[in-house]
Design an enzyme around this catalytic site. Structure first.
Site, PDB file in Angstrom:
ATOM      1  N   ASP A 236      28.890  47.312  48.586  1.00  0.00           N
ATOM      2  CA  ASP A 236      29.414  46.583  49.939  1.00  0.00           C
ATOM      3  C   ASP A 236      30.199  45.513  49.317  1.00  0.00           C
ATOM      4  OD1 ASP A 236      28.837  46.496  53.059  1.00  0.00           O
ATOM      5  OD2 ASP A 236      28.900  44.628  52.194  1.00  0.00           O
ATOM      6  N   ILE A 237      31.343  45.344  49.798  1.00  0.00           N
ATOM      7  CA  ILE A 237      32.364  44.145  49.588  1.00  0.00           C
ATOM      8  C   ILE A 237      31.820  42.951  50.371  1.00  0.00           C
ATOM      9  CG2 ILE A 237      34.550  43.362  49.451  1.00  0.00           C
ATOM     10  CD1 ILE A 237      35.749  46.170  49.616  1.00  0.00           C
ATOM     11  N   GLU A 279      33.627  48.715  54.646  1.00  0.00           N
ATOM     12  CA  GLU A 279      33.808  48.166  53.178  1.00  0.00           C
ATOM     13  C   GLU A 279      32.630  48.779  52.414  1.00  0.00           C
ATOM     14  OE1 GLU A 279      31.774  44.980  55.405  1.00  0.00           O
ATOM     15  OE2 GLU A 279      33.072  46.323  56.127  1.00  0.00           O
TER      16      GLU A 279
END
Length: 357
Positions: A236-237, A279
């Site tokens: 996960d960004i 994301e």
């Protein structure tokens, strides 16, 4: 009309092979026919066997030489060779009426080239040659009536019309077949594209969430039988909302594409990567010890952190990762929930790190 779809060399070879067979069979039949004639043996061999067979050999050998040394008009030469073979048969035994059917040979051969002009040429050449032959051959000149002559010419014309009809029908069927093949290819391409669209994420080219769940179901079914190792990593960004709010969604899309490309390049052919949504990315690592997978995931995290994004004015981004190994018979939901829980632990503990279970 052309015959570009045909292999000319193979076609010419087959026709010449037929000519050789015809010459050979004619030679054998003439030898057998000696038993039914009163002509002395020496005279029969010279005038009824050797001379006609010799001319036949010359015609076919000339065709063979033409095929090897010439690049144009080979089809016409081969058709004419068939005509000369037919005329040779008739001239050598004008008393045998059935031999006049050999005149159909060049017309039939011309049909093999699927060209109307060659069929017309062979028909005209056959009619003219046969007419001249009846003038120079005494038996034919005196033994054939005008009606028989015209009947024979009419039969040759009818044969040519039939060959043209068959040729045109063949070309029509070939055209339909080609159209069908093209249509099938276009449909296959469309189906492939549609299948790709339904299985992949349009932005990153990764598999999508639906494909991920299908693959994981199949993978766990195989695992129940073969018991290989599986790990799930959820990426996960970090602070991705700030990236979109500050630099815009186009910049965010560029970041997603670059990270997805990096992940795809770093994993092996046995692994499976998907964009799960927003994301988030998920990778299933297959057949690796947990220690090796941890090292691989850490390397991916470091490489993502080291990227300087032009669309972010040189800034970098980081990712948080939850990495869980599959436990036999725990099931897909528990497997996913544990990896997802580890991801949130990584977020709560400061981000930009890998949490393992």
């Amino acid at each position: 009309m052309g015959h570009s779809g045909l292999d000319s060399k193979k076609l010419n070879r087959k026709i010449l092979n037929v000519y050789w067979v015809v010459i050979g069979l004619a030679f054998i039949i003439k030898l057998i026919n000696y038993n039914f004639t009163a002509v002395p043996l020496g005279e029969y061999l010279i005038y009824y066997v050797l001379i006609p067979s010799g001319f036949g050999l010359i015609f076919v050998l000339f065709s063979e030489l033409s095929v090897k040394r010439m690049s144009k008009h080979i089809d016409l030469i081969i058709v004419l060779a068939g005509l000369f073979i037919a005329l040779n048969f008739i001239y050598s035994r004008p008393d045998i009426i059935i031999l006049r059917s050999a005149l159909f040979l060049p017309i039939l051969v011309s049909g093999a080239y699927f060209r109307r002009n060659i069929i017309i040429f062979s028909t005209a050449a056959t009619i003219v040659s046969y007419s001249l032959l009846t003038l120079v051959q005494p038996v034919l000149r005196t033994g054939i009536s005008i009606i028989d002559q015209f009947t024979m010419m009419a039969m040759l014309i009818i044969a040519a019309i039939a060959v043209i009809g068959i040729m045109e029908r063949g070309l029509e069927l070939a055209g339909h077949y080609r159209q069908s093949i093209v249509a099938q290819q276009e449909l296959l391409v469309k189906n492939t594209l549609m299948e790709k669209l339904t299985k992949t994420d349009s932005l990153t080219g990764m598999y999508n969430q639906i494909s991920f769940h299908q693959f994981m179901d199949e993978l766990l079914a195989h695992h129940a039988q073969f018991h290989f190792s599986i790990q799930m990593a959820i990426f996960d960004i970090d602070n991705f909302k700030r990236v979109n709010d500050t630099y815009g969604h186009r910049a965010g899309d560029e970041v997603l594409k670059e990270i997805s490309d990096l992940i795809k390049n770093e994993i092996t052919a046995d692994d499976f990567a998907a964009r799960y949504g927003g994301e988030e990315f998920i990778v299933l690592f297959v057949g690796k010890p947990m220690e090796k997978t941890i090292g691989l995931v850490e390397e991916i995290r470091r490489k993502i952190e080291s990227i300087s994004y032009r669309v972010l004015e040189g800034e970098s981004v980081t990712v948080s990762i939850g990495l869980q190994e599959y436990e036999a018979k725990s099931g897909k939901e528990v497997f996913f929930e544990k990896a997802d829980s580890l991801l949130y632990d990584a977020k709560r503990n400061g981000k930009n790190q890998v949490m393992t279970g």
